[in-house]
Motif scaffolding. Structure first.
Motif, PDB file in Angstrom:
ATOM      1  N   ARG A   1       0.837  -1.209   0.000  1.00  0.00           N
ATOM      2  CA  ARG A   1       0.000   0.000   0.000  1.00  0.00           C
ATOM      3  C   ARG A   1       0.871   1.256   0.000  1.00  0.00           C
ATOM      4  O   ARG A   1       0.604   2.210  -0.733  1.00  0.00           O
ATOM      5  CB  ARG A   1      -0.920   0.007   1.211  1.00  0.00           C
ATOM      6  CG  ARG A   1      -1.768   1.279   1.320  1.00  0.00           C
ATOM      7  CD  ARG A   1      -2.551   1.324   2.617  1.00  0.00           C
ATOM      8  NE  ARG A   1      -3.618   0.357   2.648  1.00  0.00           N
ATOM      9  CZ  ARG A   1      -4.880   0.621   2.324  1.00  0.00           C
ATOM     10  NH1 ARG A   1      -5.224   1.832   1.952  1.00  0.00           N
ATOM     11  NH2 ARG A   1      -5.801  -0.317   2.385  1.00  0.00           N
ATOM     12  N   ALA A   2       1.931   1.248   0.811  1.00  0.00           N
ATOM     13  CA  ALA A   2       2.816   2.414   0.888  1.00  0.00           C
ATOM     14  C   ALA A   2       3.507   2.674  -0.454  1.00  0.00           C
ATOM     15  O   ALA A   2       3.680   3.832  -0.844  1.00  0.00           O
ATOM     16  CB  ALA A   2       3.848   2.215   2.002  1.00  0.00           C
TER      17      ALA A   2
ATOM     18  N   ILE B   1       2.280   1.898  -3.475  1.00  0.00           N
ATOM     19  CA  ILE B   1       1.257   2.454  -4.376  1.00  0.00           C
ATOM     20  C   ILE B   1       0.993   3.914  -4.040  1.00  0.00           C
ATOM     21  O   ILE B   1       0.922   4.771  -4.928  1.00  0.00           O
ATOM     22  CB  ILE B   1      -0.044   1.627  -4.306  1.00  0.00           C
ATOM     23  CG1 ILE B   1       0.184   0.224  -4.875  1.00  0.00           C
ATOM     24  CG2 ILE B   1      -1.179   2.335  -5.052  1.00  0.00           C
ATOM     25  CD1 ILE B   1      -0.948  -0.755  -4.599  1.00  0.00           C
ATOM     26  N   GLU B   2       0.853   4.222  -2.768  1.00  0.00           N
ATOM     27  CA  GLU B   2       0.588   5.600  -2.360  1.00  0.00           C
ATOM     28  C   GLU B   2       1.760   6.525  -2.702  1.00  0.00           C
ATOM     29  O   GLU B   2       1.560   7.683  -3.074  1.00  0.00           O
ATOM     30  CB  GLU B   2       0.253   5.669  -0.872  1.00  0.00           C
ATOM     31  CG  GLU B   2      -1.074   5.013  -0.512  1.00  0.00           C
ATOM     32  CD  GLU B   2      -2.276   5.576  -1.267  1.00  0.00           C
ATOM     33  OE1 GLU B   2      -2.299   6.794  -1.569  1.00  0.00           O
ATOM     34  OE2 GLU B   2      -3.198   4.788  -1.565  1.00  0.00           O
TER      35      GLU B   2
ATOM     36  N   TRP C   1       1.436   7.326  -6.291  1.00  0.00           N
ATOM     37  CA  TRP C   1       0.338   8.278  -6.478  1.00  0.00           C
ATOM     38  C   TRP C   1       0.776   9.693  -6.099  1.00  0.00           C
ATOM     39  O   TRP C   1       0.454  10.664  -6.793  1.00  0.00           O
ATOM     40  CB  TRP C   1      -0.880   7.831  -5.700  1.00  0.00           C
ATOM     41  CG  TRP C   1      -2.076   8.734  -5.851  1.00  0.00           C
ATOM     42  CD1 TRP C   1      -2.762   9.347  -4.857  1.00  0.00           C
ATOM     43  CD2 TRP C   1      -2.712   9.129  -7.069  1.00  0.00           C
ATOM     44  NE1 TRP C   1      -3.794  10.095  -5.375  1.00  0.00           N
ATOM     45  CE2 TRP C   1      -3.783   9.979  -6.737  1.00  0.00           C
ATOM     46  CE3 TRP C   1      -2.482   8.842  -8.409  1.00  0.00           C
ATOM     47  CZ2 TRP C   1      -4.614  10.549  -7.691  1.00  0.00           C
ATOM     48  CZ3 TRP C   1      -3.314   9.412  -9.370  1.00  0.00           C
ATOM     49  CH2 TRP C   1      -4.364  10.256  -9.009  1.00  0.00           C
ATOM     50  N   GLU C   2       1.500   9.822  -4.994  1.00  0.00           N
ATOM     51  CA  GLU C   2       2.018  11.140  -4.591  1.00  0.00           C
ATOM     52  C   GLU C   2       2.979  11.683  -5.646  1.00  0.00           C
ATOM     53  O   GLU C   2       2.958  12.876  -5.949  1.00  0.00           O
ATOM     54  CB  GLU C   2       2.693  11.068  -3.225  1.00  0.00           C
ATOM     55  CG  GLU C   2       1.717  10.888  -2.071  1.00  0.00           C
ATOM     56  CD  GLU C   2       0.663  11.990  -2.013  1.00  0.00           C
ATOM     57  OE1 GLU C   2       1.020  13.181  -2.131  1.00  0.00           O
ATOM     58  OE2 GLU C   2      -0.528  11.646  -1.845  1.00  0.00           O
TER      59      GLU C   2
ATOM     60  N   LYS D   1       0.949  13.079  -8.511  1.00  0.00           N
ATOM     61  CA  LYS D   1       0.380  14.394  -8.211  1.00  0.00           C
ATOM     62  C   LYS D   1       1.440  15.478  -8.265  1.00  0.00           C
ATOM     63  O   LYS D   1       1.168  16.592  -8.719  1.00  0.00           O
ATOM     64  CB  LYS D   1      -0.324  14.370  -6.856  1.00  0.00           C
ATOM     65  CG  LYS D   1      -1.567  13.480  -6.860  1.00  0.00           C
ATOM     66  CD  LYS D   1      -2.427  13.621  -5.630  1.00  0.00           C
ATOM     67  CE  LYS D   1      -1.770  13.071  -4.413  1.00  0.00           C
ATOM     68  NZ  LYS D   1      -2.652  13.065  -3.223  1.00  0.00           N
TER      69      LYS D   1
ATOM     70  N   VAL E   1      -7.541   0.142  -2.578  1.00  0.00           N
ATOM     71  CA  VAL E   1      -6.884   1.416  -2.883  1.00  0.00           C
ATOM     72  C   VAL E   1      -7.267   2.005  -4.242  1.00  0.00           C
ATOM     73  O   VAL E   1      -6.907   3.143  -4.534  1.00  0.00           O
ATOM     74  CB  VAL E   1      -5.346   1.310  -2.785  1.00  0.00           C
ATOM     75  CG1 VAL E   1      -4.922   0.907  -1.387  1.00  0.00           C
ATOM     76  CG2 VAL E   1      -4.777   0.373  -3.825  1.00  0.00           C
TER      77      VAL E   1
END
Length: 149
Positions: free
Chosen positions: A101-102, A104-105, A108-109, A112, A137
């Motif tokens: 999860r970390a 993937i996040e 994503w960051e 952005k 997610v």
């Protein structure tokens, strides 16, 4: 504790150890030349290919326990690029630790930060463990993939 950062130039051996396990997981094999070219692209400023590492810190020792390789590309559906998360792997004994999860996040960051508003990836239909995380997610697109080699 798991931390995420871009994989540095001097981490090829650790990355490659996980890369080989990833390929084995998917019952795939590629040549050393492809692996070396992939690493070269990840480390080059000329390509939009990146790799984040997931690190476990234990008694001041930092170990690479997972990675994700991702790339940006233009698309006919948007004025901004899309981001394709091509590879994601976490060591078996660290699955469920939040590392996937970390990763993937973190991607994503990164998206952005560079102004990209679509991140996508694929997995095998029977990769049920990963799909539990992915369903939490992101949204499944419902598209079926075809390929020709």
């Amino acid at each position: 504790m798991v931390s995420i950062s871009l994989i540095s130039n001097n981490e090829f051996e650790n990355w490659n150890t996980l890369w080989k396990k990833y390929l084995l997981f998917y019952e795939s094999a590629i040549s050393n030349a492809v692996t070396e070219k992939t690493w070269e692209r990840i480390q080059s400023d000329q390509h939009k290919l990146f790799s984040f590492g997931a690190y476990q810190t234990d008694r001041n020792q930092k170990s690479l326990i997972g990675f994700t390789n991702f790339l940006y590309h233009p698309t006919t559906w948007s004025i901004t690029d899309y981001c394709y998360l091509e590879d994601l792997f976490v060591e078996k004994n660290f699955r469920g630790s939040g590392a996937g999860r970390a990763l993937i996040e973190a991607v994503w960051e990164h998206c952005k930060t560079v102004g990209v508003d679509r991140l996508y990836w694929k997995t095998k239909e029977d990769n049920y463990v990963a799909r539990i995380l992915y369903d939490r997610v992101a949204n499944c697109s419902g598209f079926v993939e075809y390929e020709k080699e």
